[in-house]
Scaffold this motif. Structure first.
Motif, mmCIF file in Angstrom:
data_model
loop_
_atom_site.group_PDB
_atom_site.id
_atom_site.type_symbol
_atom_site.label_atom_id
_atom_site.label_comp_id
_atom_site.label_asym_id
_atom_site.label_seq_id
_atom_site.Cartn_x
_atom_site.Cartn_y
_atom_site.Cartn_z
ATOM 1 N N GLN A 151 21.351 -24.421 4.889
ATOM 2 C CA GLN A 151 21.612 -23.000 5.705
ATOM 3 C C GLN A 151 21.541 -22.597 6.768
ATOM 4 O OE1 GLN A 151 17.299 -22.242 3.710
ATOM 5 N NE2 GLN A 151 17.624 -21.484 2.088
ATOM 6 N N GLU A 152 22.224 -21.579 7.226
ATOM 7 C CA GLU A 152 22.488 -20.842 8.446
ATOM 8 C C GLU A 152 21.150 -20.637 8.481
ATOM 9 O OE1 GLU A 152 24.110 -17.528 10.790
ATOM 10 O OE2 GLU A 152 24.794 -17.649 8.895
ATOM 11 N N ILE A 153 20.720 -21.182 10.322
ATOM 12 C CA ILE A 153 19.587 -21.392 10.931
ATOM 13 C C ILE A 153 19.677 -20.521 12.151
ATOM 14 C CG2 ILE A 153 17.660 -22.370 11.461
ATOM 15 C CD1 ILE A 153 18.081 -24.666 9.570
ATOM 16 N N ARG A 154 18.963 -19.248 12.419
ATOM 17 C CA ARG A 154 19.455 -18.727 13.818
ATOM 18 C C ARG A 154 17.709 -19.456 14.853
ATOM 19 N NH1 ARG A 154 22.270 -14.061 10.794
ATOM 20 N NH2 ARG A 154 24.207 -14.918 11.860
ATOM 21 N N PHE A 155 18.313 -20.308 14.929
ATOM 22 C CA PHE A 155 16.477 -20.372 15.704
ATOM 23 C C PHE A 155 16.279 -19.512 17.318
ATOM 24 C CE2 PHE A 155 17.447 -24.377 14.315
ATOM 25 C CZ PHE A 155 16.095 -25.343 13.949
ATOM 26 N N GLN A 156 15.553 -19.262 17.522
ATOM 27 C CA GLN A 156 15.250 -17.438 18.105
ATOM 28 C C GLN A 156 13.584 -18.331 19.093
ATOM 29 O OE1 GLN A 156 14.523 -14.153 16.329
ATOM 30 N NE2 GLN A 156 15.929 -14.882 14.116
ATOM 31 N N GLU A 157 13.811 -17.350 20.162
ATOM 32 C CA GLU A 157 12.739 -17.750 20.738
ATOM 33 C C GLU A 157 11.633 -17.117 20.537
ATOM 34 O OE1 GLU A 157 12.772 -17.337 25.657
ATOM 35 O OE2 GLU A 157 14.751 -18.936 25.163
#
Length: 186
Positions: free
Chosen positions: A24-30
């Motif tokens: 899956q497209e994973i969008r890591f964020q703080e």
């Protein structure tokens, strides 16, 4: 009603398979891990009331942010807390604590007062299709392990019969973004 309920169950199983099988497209964020946990606890409050379960939460102040995909972590927390609720059919308390370890890691602990899990069964938890639930699929914990691993974290389960189960998750803080390193925090 039975057909509708079983179709929902089949849909849930298929979705878990897709999460496991499909990248899956994973969008890591703080993100603030405490905020993610608060939202999860709020979401599960109604189910907890039905089971006569109370949440006791302790979140350390001013924790460093973590680098994560918040929806995936929420899925992990939902799965683990729902499991904890369901193992206490007569009610009880679930302790949820979040604190930092050496400013490099965040430790999340979820502790229930259920019947506990025998040692030989703990070793098998997280294996595909292994479940201790009557209607379980054995995919929920496997998904949790996979998500925590993708966050360079560690998930461990400890249990004592007739005392309950403690799940511990260790995740790196943003000071350690996505570094593969041994999680030595003792």
């Amino acid at each position: 009603d039975v057909i509708t309920s079983e179709l929902a169950r089949i849909d849930s199983i298929i979705n878990e398979f897709l999460i496991l099988a499909k990248p899956q497209e994973i969008r890591f964020q703080e993100k603030d891990i405490c905020q993610i946990m608060r939202e999860t606890v709020d979401l599960l409050s109604a189910q907890a009331v039905l089971y006569n379960v109370q949440f006791l939460t302790h979140y350390e102040d001013k924790l460093p942010y973590i680098y994560c995909e918040p929806n995936q972590l929420k899925k992990v927390f939902i799965n683990l807390i729902k499991n904890a609720i369901e193992v206490m059919p007569n009610g009880g308390e679930i302790n949820i604590a979040i604190h930092s370890v050496k400013d490099e890691f965040i430790q999340i602990t979820i502790q229930d007062e259920g019947a506990g899990i025998p040692t030989e069964k703990i070793k098998k938890l997280g294996e595909p299709f292994y479940t201790t639930k009557e209607k379980g699929t054995g995919l929920g914990l496997m998904t949790c392990y996979k998500i925590i691993e993708s966050h360079n974290g560690q998930l461990t389960i400890q249990s004592k019969l007739n005392e309950g189960t403690t799940i511990e998750i260790i995740l790196p803080t943003i000071t350690q973004p996505l570094l593969k390193k041994e999680l030595s925090y003792s």
